[in-house]
Write a protein that holds these residues in place. Structure first.
Motif, mmCIF file in Angstrom:
data_model
loop_
_atom_site.group_PDB
_atom_site.id
_atom_site.type_symbol
_atom_site.label_atom_id
_atom_site.label_comp_id
_atom_site.label_asym_id
_atom_site.label_seq_id
_atom_site.Cartn_x
_atom_site.Cartn_y
_atom_site.Cartn_z
ATOM 1 N N ILE A 142 -0.853 -2.206 -6.458
ATOM 2 C CA ILE A 142 -1.416 -3.056 -7.498
ATOM 3 C C ILE A 142 -0.837 -4.454 -7.345
ATOM 4 O O ILE A 142 0.381 -4.639 -7.404
ATOM 5 C CB ILE A 142 -1.096 -2.524 -8.910
ATOM 6 C CG1 ILE A 142 -1.610 -1.092 -9.084
ATOM 7 C CG2 ILE A 142 -1.687 -3.440 -9.978
ATOM 8 C CD1 ILE A 142 -1.183 -0.455 -10.399
ATOM 9 N N LEU A 143 -1.693 -5.430 -7.090
ATOM 10 C CA LEU A 143 -1.268 -6.829 -6.918
ATOM 11 C C LEU A 143 -0.165 -6.959 -5.859
ATOM 12 O O LEU A 143 0.737 -7.782 -5.975
ATOM 13 C CB LEU A 143 -0.777 -7.410 -8.247
ATOM 14 C CG LEU A 143 -1.807 -7.494 -9.378
ATOM 15 C CD1 LEU A 143 -1.146 -8.013 -10.656
ATOM 16 C CD2 LEU A 143 -2.963 -8.403 -8.991
ATOM 17 N N GLY A 144 -0.235 -6.108 -4.847
ATOM 18 C CA GLY A 144 0.748 -6.159 -3.772
ATOM 19 C C GLY A 144 2.011 -5.371 -4.033
ATOM 20 O O GLY A 144 2.904 -5.312 -3.172
ATOM 21 N N TYR A 145 2.127 -4.737 -5.185
ATOM 22 C CA TYR A 145 3.307 -3.947 -5.532
ATOM 23 C C TYR A 145 3.016 -2.455 -5.361
ATOM 24 O O TYR A 145 1.927 -1.989 -5.693
ATOM 25 C CB TYR A 145 3.725 -4.214 -6.985
ATOM 26 C CG TYR A 145 4.250 -5.603 -7.227
ATOM 27 C CD1 TYR A 145 5.606 -5.901 -7.077
ATOM 28 C CD2 TYR A 145 3.395 -6.634 -7.619
ATOM 29 C CE1 TYR A 145 6.094 -7.178 -7.299
ATOM 30 C CE2 TYR A 145 3.861 -7.916 -7.843
ATOM 31 C CZ TYR A 145 5.215 -8.178 -7.678
ATOM 32 O OH TYR A 145 5.689 -9.458 -7.897
ATOM 33 N N ASN A 146 4.008 -1.720 -4.868
ATOM 34 C CA ASN A 146 3.887 -0.272 -4.775
ATOM 35 C C ASN A 146 4.065 0.334 -6.166
ATOM 36 O O ASN A 146 5.103 0.126 -6.807
ATOM 37 C CB ASN A 146 4.946 0.295 -3.820
ATOM 38 C CG ASN A 146 4.766 -0.216 -2.407
ATOM 39 O OD1 ASN A 146 3.642 -0.385 -1.939
ATOM 40 N ND2 ASN A 146 5.875 -0.465 -1.718
ATOM 41 N N ALA A 147 3.063 1.052 -6.643
ATOM 42 C CA ALA A 147 3.100 1.609 -8.000
ATOM 43 C C ALA A 147 3.033 3.129 -7.964
ATOM 44 O O ALA A 147 2.404 3.716 -7.080
ATOM 45 C CB ALA A 147 1.953 1.046 -8.835
ATOM 46 N N GLN A 148 3.687 3.744 -8.935
ATOM 47 C CA GLN A 148 3.719 5.199 -9.047
ATOM 48 C C GLN A 148 3.172 5.612 -10.414
ATOM 49 O O GLN A 148 3.326 4.909 -11.407
ATOM 50 C CB GLN A 148 5.149 5.720 -8.883
ATOM 51 C CG GLN A 148 5.254 7.236 -8.769
ATOM 52 C CD GLN A 148 6.631 7.687 -8.296
ATOM 53 O OE1 GLN A 148 7.497 6.870 -7.994
ATOM 54 N NE2 GLN A 148 6.837 8.991 -8.220
ATOM 55 N N LYS A 149 2.545 6.769 -10.443
ATOM 56 C CA LYS A 149 1.892 7.260 -11.654
ATOM 57 C C LYS A 149 2.874 7.971 -12.580
ATOM 58 O O LYS A 149 3.787 8.664 -12.132
ATOM 59 C CB LYS A 149 0.765 8.215 -11.268
ATOM 60 C CG LYS A 149 -0.041 8.786 -12.422
ATOM 61 C CD LYS A 149 -1.136 9.700 -11.875
ATOM 62 C CE LYS A 149 -1.928 10.388 -12.967
ATOM 63 N NZ LYS A 149 -2.991 11.273 -12.426
#
Length: 255
Positions: A142-149
Motif C-alpha cells: 500500500i503506497l509502497g509500504y509492506n502491509a499485513q492484515k
C-alpha cells in the motif's frame, strides 16, 4: 542474555515510535443505508449516490496522534451530490461534514474521541483493551509500504485492517489503533465504512497541534452507543415508519 536482547529490541522499537512524526491522509467512505417511507417508489431513486467520501488526516509526533478533517483547502469542503430521478426531477444531497477528532497518547494508552451528535458534543473515552486484533498471514503493498492484515470482531461488527511495521507506531484512523504499525487501510463490515490512506508524509511536523480535545460531555463508548441508539429510535418515531409517508431517510452511524 536472550532476555536482555529482547528487552533491548522492545525498548528500541518504542523509542522509534516516540521519534516518528508526520501525516497520513485518508479517504473515508460511508455506504448509505436507505430507508424509503410510505408509498415512495424505490425505483425512482435508482440513480441516487450509494456512498459519500470525505478526506481526513492523521498527524502524529512525540508518541501522540490526532485524527481530524483534512486541512487541505481543496479537500476540506464536502462535495455536493446531484442525481436525477426517472421522471426527470433534480435532487441535490447535502452532507454535513463530520468534525470528529480522535486523540491518542501511545505511552499512556489514552484515547479520547470528540464527536457531535444531535447538537451535543461528547468526549468518548475508549478502552483500548477492547481492540483484540488477530494478526493474519496475508500481506500486500500500500503506497509502497509492506502491509499485513489484522482482524477483530466487536459485538456483530467485523473489522479488517492493513498495517505496516515500516511506520512503527501504533496509530490509525479514528479510534483504530493497537497494532505494531500504522494502519493504512481499514474496512468495517466488508465495506460499509472504509478508511484508505492516500498519502504518507514522514517529514511534516504538527507536534504543536496534537492536543487532547477539551470540551464536551465525558462518556464511555458504551454510554455513547446507548444514547445514540435511543435518539435514532426517537427520530424513527418522529418521521414515521414505512406506512406513514415521508421522504428518504439516510442515517450515517460512526462505528
Amino acid at each position: 542474555m536472550k532476555h536482555f536482547i529482547l528487552l533491548l529490541l522492545l525498548t528500541t522499537g518504542f523509542a522509534q515510535a516516540q521519534d516518528l512524526k508526520g501525516k497520513i491522509e485518508y479517504d473515508e467512505t460511508v455506504q448509505f443505508k436507505m430507508n424509503f417511507g410510505g408509498d415512495m417508489d424505490e425505483a425512482m431513486f435508482a440513480n441516487i449516490p450509494k456512498s459519500n467520501t470525505n478526506s481526513y488526516e492523521l498527524i502524529f509526533a512525540e508518541g501522540k496522534s490526532l485524527y481530524r478533517s483534512s486541512t487541505n483547502p481543496e479537500k476540506k469542503a464536502a462535495p455536493k451530490q446531484m442525481f436525477t430521478t426517472d421522471d426527470g426531477a433534480q435532487i441535490e444531497i447535502k452532507t454535513k461534514r463530520s468534525e470528529d477528532v480522535t486523540f491518542y497518547n501511545m505511552s499512556k494508552k489514552e484515547l479520547v474521541q470528540k464527536t457531535d451528535f444531535m447538537d451535543r458534543v461528547f468526549l468518548i473515552e475508549d478502552d483500548l483493551k477492547n481492540l483484540k486484533w488477530k494478526i493474519e498471514a496475508d500481506t500486500k503493498t500500500i503506497l509502497g509500504y509492506n502491509a499485513q492484515k489484522a482482524t477483530y470482531t466487536e459485538d456483530s461488527t467485523t473489522y479488517e485492517a492493513w498495517f505496516t511495521t515500516q511506520i512503527p507506531a501504533s496509530i490509525g484512523p479514528s479510534r483504530f489503533v493497537g497494532l505494531p504499525g500504522a494502519i493504512l487501510e481499514l474496512s468495517v463490515n466488508d465495506g460499509e465504512r472504509t478508511y484508505v490512506a492516500t498519502n504518507v508524509d514522514l517529514e511534516a511536523d504538527y507536534s504543536s497541534e496534537i492536543e487532547s480535545p477539551g470540551k464536551g460531555k465525558k462518556v464511555t463508548r458504551e454510554e455513547f452507543v446507548k444514547i445514540r441508539e435511543e435518539k435514532l429510535k426517537e427520530m424513527e418515531a418522529e418521521f414515521g415508519g414505512a406506512h406513514e409517508g415521508g421522504g428518504v431517510k439516510v442515517f450515517i452511524q460512526k462505528n
